[in-house]
Design a protein around this motif. Structure first.
Motif, PDB file in Angstrom:
ATOM      1  N   ALA A  81       0.838  -1.204   0.000  1.00  0.00           N
ATOM      2  CA  ALA A  81       0.000   0.000   0.000  1.00  0.00           C
ATOM      3  C   ALA A  81       0.873   1.255   0.000  1.00  0.00           C
ATOM      4  N   LYS A  82       1.938   1.256   0.775  1.00  0.00           N
ATOM      5  CA  LYS A  82       2.846   2.409   0.810  1.00  0.00           C
ATOM      6  C   LYS A  82       3.578   2.567  -0.516  1.00  0.00           C
ATOM      7  N   ARG A  83       4.090   1.469  -1.047  1.00  0.00           N
ATOM      8  CA  ARG A  83       4.909   1.534  -2.255  1.00  0.00           C
ATOM      9  C   ARG A  83       4.085   1.895  -3.490  1.00  0.00           C
TER      10      ARG A  83
ATOM     11  N   TYR B 100      -6.673  -7.189  -8.883  1.00  0.00           N
ATOM     12  CA  TYR B 100      -6.980  -8.496  -9.463  1.00  0.00           C
ATOM     13  C   TYR B 100      -6.425  -9.585  -8.543  1.00  0.00           C
ATOM     14  N   GLY B 101      -7.278 -10.558  -8.183  1.00  0.00           N
ATOM     15  CA  GLY B 101      -6.862 -11.553  -7.201  1.00  0.00           C
ATOM     16  C   GLY B 101      -6.730 -10.906  -5.839  1.00  0.00           C
ATOM     17  N   ALA B 102      -7.775 -10.178  -5.443  1.00  0.00           N
ATOM     18  CA  ALA B 102      -7.693  -9.253  -4.309  1.00  0.00           C
ATOM     19  C   ALA B 102      -7.720  -9.921  -2.948  1.00  0.00           C
TER      20      ALA B 102
ATOM     21  N   PHE C 119      -5.832  -4.906   0.893  1.00  0.00           N
ATOM     22  CA  PHE C 119      -5.106  -3.894   0.126  1.00  0.00           C
ATOM     23  C   PHE C 119      -6.060  -2.823  -0.400  1.00  0.00           C
ATOM     24  N   ILE C 120      -7.228  -3.245  -0.879  1.00  0.00           N
ATOM     25  CA  ILE C 120      -8.221  -2.300  -1.377  1.00  0.00           C
ATOM     26  C   ILE C 120      -8.655  -1.347  -0.270  1.00  0.00           C
ATOM     27  N   ARG C 121      -8.917  -1.877   0.909  1.00  0.00           N
ATOM     28  CA  ARG C 121      -9.342  -1.042   2.032  1.00  0.00           C
ATOM     29  C   ARG C 121      -8.274  -0.026   2.394  1.00  0.00           C
ATOM     30  N   LEU C 122      -7.011  -0.469   2.412  1.00  0.00           N
ATOM     31  CA  LEU C 122      -5.903   0.433   2.735  1.00  0.00           C
ATOM     32  C   LEU C 122      -5.784   1.539   1.692  1.00  0.00           C
ATOM     33  N   MET C 123      -5.923   1.174   0.411  1.00  0.00           N
ATOM     34  CA  MET C 123      -5.787   2.168  -0.651  1.00  0.00           C
ATOM     35  C   MET C 123      -6.957   3.152  -0.654  1.00  0.00           C
TER      36      MET C 123
ATOM     37  N   PHE D 190     -10.192   2.239  -5.531  1.00  0.00           N
ATOM     38  CA  PHE D 190      -9.917   0.842  -5.855  1.00  0.00           C
ATOM     39  C   PHE D 190     -11.184   0.003  -5.785  1.00  0.00           C
ATOM     40  N   HIS D 191     -11.216  -1.025  -6.662  1.00  0.00           N
ATOM     41  CA  HIS D 191     -12.305  -1.996  -6.656  1.00  0.00           C
ATOM     42  C   HIS D 191     -11.738  -3.412  -6.593  1.00  0.00           C
ATOM     43  N   TYR D 192     -12.648  -4.368  -6.401  1.00  0.00           N
ATOM     44  CA  TYR D 192     -12.286  -5.740  -6.025  1.00  0.00           C
ATOM     45  C   TYR D 192     -12.582  -6.735  -7.147  1.00  0.00           C
TER      46      TYR D 192
END
Length: 260
Positions: A67-69, A87-89, A94-98, A105-107
């Motif tokens: 998420a940071k990178r 993709y392949g979430a 990761f989506i929640r963090l972004m 972001f979507h899932y």
């Protein structure tokens, strides 16, 4: 004859290895691009009994780190209205963090339960600014086919996978073969990623280790180039100056592996 799933060159058998503690599997390596793959993976239904293996002790750390990178990459290359698809979430962490950081972001995941991003599944017809695929490419049986499908909806793929740096004579020579789960069936080199870029007329940007971009657009990639050094430096500072306790991630992984 077993042909490379990327460049179609006849592959060479390199070793057999036992996965899931029961199946003896043949591994092949491409003499042209260096790509390593297994024989046709008949065991995947068994391997994905749990979509995310209990031995994946790095799941939380990896999502926080990516998420940071990736935030730095997106800020440099996309506007604030851009829409992204992971993709392949997996569980959707990761989506929640972004999204918590302001990125739209979507899932998408066919196999895993969406725990952290409910209601953010992507609609059937869509176009997005970029796909992310974190620790996904090593799971793909036919990378070319999957990438072709992704590129119907975007012109940029941001993904992580560890690149092969050495020659291996055993499945036990590198933990990334993931013998205990049987899920890692494709291992890449930088040359194999260059072959993919050529095939789809994309440009490859890579930090040479674990983070890569395939895109039709010009990417400001200095954030990737120095990302690895920044990460190592930050770890050094935390460990030396703030007396950070060493992570138990690998120790826990070894305990789970031993129990099996």
């Amino acid at each position: 004859m077993h042909n490379c799933n990327i460049c179609k060159t006849p592959q060479t058998p390199i070793f057999k290895g036992t996965i899931l503690q029961k199946h003896s599997i043949q591994y092949y390596q491409c003499p042209n691009c260096g790509f390593i793959s297994t024989e046709k993976p008949f065991w995947l239904e068994e391997a994905y009994g749990e979509a995310i293996a209990d031995s994946d002790t790095g799941y939380v750390y990896r999502n926080l780190d990516f998420a940071k990178r990736i935030s730095r990459i997106l800020k440099q290359n996309f506007n604030k209205e851009s829409i992204f698809l992971d993709y392949g979430a997996g569980y959707g962490m990761f989506i929640r963090l972004m999204r918590d950081s302001g990125f739209k972001f979507h899932y998408y995941d066919l196999y895993c339960k969406n725990l952290f991003a409910p209601g953010l599944e992507i609609p059937k017809e869509y176009q997005v600014s970029a796909y992310t695929a974190l620790e996904v490419f090593e799971h793909l049986e036919n990378p070319v086919e999957d990438i072709a499908k992704m590129l119907q909806h975007t012109d940029t793929l941001i993904f992580s996978t560890l690149l092969r740096k050495e020659e291996y004579s055993s499945i036990n020579d590198w933990w990334y073969f993931s013998a205990e789960t049987g899920q890692h069936i494709s291992i890449y080199t930088k040359n194999s990623l260059l072959e993919l870029a050529k095939k789809f007329e994309l440009t490859l940007y890579s930090n040479g280790k674990d983070m890569h971009i395939l895109s039709k657009k010009k990417i400001k990639w200095h954030t990737m180039k120095f990302d690895l050094y920044r990460m190592l430096f930050n770890r050094f500072i935390e460990n030396r100056l703030y007396f950070k306790r060493p992570s138990l991630m690998h120790e826990d992984y070894l305990k789970i592996k031993k129990r099996r």
